[in-house]
Design an enzyme around this catalytic site. Sequence first.
Site, mmCIF file in Angstrom:
data_model
loop_
_atom_site.group_PDB
_atom_site.id
_atom_site.type_symbol
_atom_site.label_atom_id
_atom_site.label_comp_id
_atom_site.label_asym_id
_atom_site.label_seq_id
_atom_site.Cartn_x
_atom_site.Cartn_y
_atom_site.Cartn_z
ATOM 1 N N CYS A 25 42.204 41.868 49.905
ATOM 2 C CA CYS A 25 42.615 42.680 48.670
ATOM 3 C C CYS A 25 42.116 42.721 47.557
ATOM 4 O O CYS A 25 40.316 41.852 47.916
ATOM 5 C CB CYS A 25 44.139 42.598 49.064
ATOM 6 S SG CYS A 25 44.531 40.651 48.894
ATOM 7 N N HIS A 620 49.231 42.963 40.035
ATOM 8 C CA HIS A 620 49.122 42.812 41.070
ATOM 9 C C HIS A 620 49.990 43.995 41.011
ATOM 10 O O HIS A 620 51.457 42.945 40.957
ATOM 11 C CB HIS A 620 48.802 41.786 41.742
ATOM 12 C CG HIS A 620 48.105 42.129 43.240
ATOM 13 N ND1 HIS A 620 49.932 41.807 44.323
ATOM 14 C CD2 HIS A 620 47.574 41.945 43.804
ATOM 15 C CE1 HIS A 620 49.230 42.157 45.030
ATOM 16 N NE2 HIS A 620 48.200 41.611 45.143
#
Length: 703
Positions: A25, A620
């Site tokens: 990610c 995030h």
Amino acid sequence: MATSSAADIVQAVGGAGNIESLTHCATRLRFQLRDASGVDPATVEAIPGVMGAVPQAGERFQVVIGGGVQNVYNDIMALPEMKDGGGAAAADDDIDAIKARERAKGVRGKVAWIDSLFEFLSDSFRPILGALLGASFFITFMALMATLDVIPDWNAPGVTLDPSWAFINLMWQSVFVFLPLMVAYNATKKVGADPWVGFAIMAVLMLPGFTSLAQGVEPTALFGIEAAQVAIVPIFGIPMPIANYSSQVFPPLLMAAALGPLYKLLRKIIAANLQLIFVPFFAMLIMMPLTAFVIGPIGVYVGAVLAQALAAINSFSPFIFAIVIPLAYPFMVPLGLHWPINAIMLLNIQTLGYDFIQGPMGAWNFACFGATAGVLVLSMRHRDTQMRQTATGALAAGLLGGISEPSLYGIHLRFKRIYPRMLVGCFVGGLTIGIGSLLMGLENGVTTQAFVFTSLLTIPAFQPTGLYAIAIGLAFFTSMFLVIWSNFRTPEQQAEFEAARDAAEAAAAAEHVAPAAVEAAEPRTIDASDAAPAVAAVPVATALLERASIEVLSPLAGTVVPLSEVPDPVFAGGVMGPGAAIEPTGDTVFSPGAGVIAAAQPTGHAFGIVLDGGVELLIHVGIDTVNLKGEGFDVKVKNGDRVELGTPLVTFDRAVIEKAGYPLITPVIVLNADDFGEVTPVLEGQVAVGASLITVHPRAEMK
């Protein structure tokens, strides 16, 4: 991160063989391991460049890298041991994932015994494809020499070749005559029995002494099937059908299918210290007569019935057959359904002296290769280096080797616009063969006297050669021009690709300018693992010169909570850096200031921003939301974009995220806090978009 560190990570998680899949990610590597019990997080964290290690349930393991995770991922995937022994990226472009996805559309993956059957068939043939390909080139060479009248018709009955040419002819026969032994070895290995025992069982039926038992006995049609000719010989008063097993594939497959369960049974009833001797002995004692009397003849009969059924369809209408085959193959190959057809091709050559399936199949193959050629042209036009390399290798494998898998799995199944264009090429090629067969009065259509791979080099092996060459040429260029005309990417995919390419090119160009500016301003050293070093270099220099506190504003409306309350040990422990977290009340993330997008994940779950003051931020959105693969996220920006305060970055669907069970809490992290002094989050409580969230102070010596 150096390649040695990448290798250290692989070794620390148990080696390439323990890696089932690997993704990443915005900040971390995500391993799916076969066995995570032996992985020591402390060992992983001691590797240079690793910021943290997080064991998870379900044999998953995360390695926190930071902004340079893409580089580390690339280094790991470039390791030699990861080429075959390790898992590949579990993304849409991963070949194994593509195969699994396509097979899941049919009965494979849903009906266990069907899935096992086709895995058994594919694993019985796949290891010998190289030998078959090599033999096919010898066959093509012989066909070419016959076409040029250098030698007589090498495959016609009663033809005697000069010893020199006869020796060359034996080079391909060595593969096809003993093909049953090769299949027996692979198939037996697949079912978990001793492959050499399976080899020995099948070898009995191919001994010259075995076939000589039928000397002087007139062959008869087994159960009335003319293609299944056997001689009945009494053995101890029991009639034994003796057939020519050269090139047969169904008998060894059936033999191995029976040998596997027998081997398991013998291992259960024979003591462990005696198995080495008596398991092979009893297996051979039982299976050799059983194969000679029953299994072998059944295999011959089954193959003959299937071959005769296809021959009947082709005889009824070569025109329809020539169109159906190339249109069916694009769907059969991803499902593994083409393996039984290969066996029938071999049987046709043995029993009929020719095969009528490979000609129409060539239309599919060249339509496939033409689509790849179209992708290659577009990749050069679009300056797509990675796709150009993929397409070049796939096209070479196709045109020279007749192998479609690199094109199919490497390109076509990744971009759904290709398949409809390729099917048009298949239809045009098949239609050409069909019409040509009608006009030329060909009862069996385009045929070949040998099993060959449909490549440029094997064109002379097909008759009539001219019709076949025209058909595959039309199939190739139809697919190629349609792909070039319509593109293989959707407009959205093309725009996304061009944005990423332009950003990468801009970053590469900036590398030649930024170092000089940074050196003049005496800034920090930019590490190769930073998220966007080239873009960030000049802003960092500016920040250091200004030597002032920087206010990071809130990208979300919601409730501010300490990082320690984030349900993720990487963020909660401050591994990524200091910052704050927000429990959002809205559904849109905005830019917290003016700057440049250093990393915009296509999944929408994370963004890296370099603010004009030099602060590098990570936003995030939620925890583990990368697993949604973009579902519920509408990304508004891309890498390299210039943003201002309040520019929307992404809109997310709260219901989708909450239904999936992922927390919406959003950490906002200062990634380069070491370049500054104290990083102070605001007090907890409600915060509006654009309100002060974090204060980043300069170092004391800068004031």
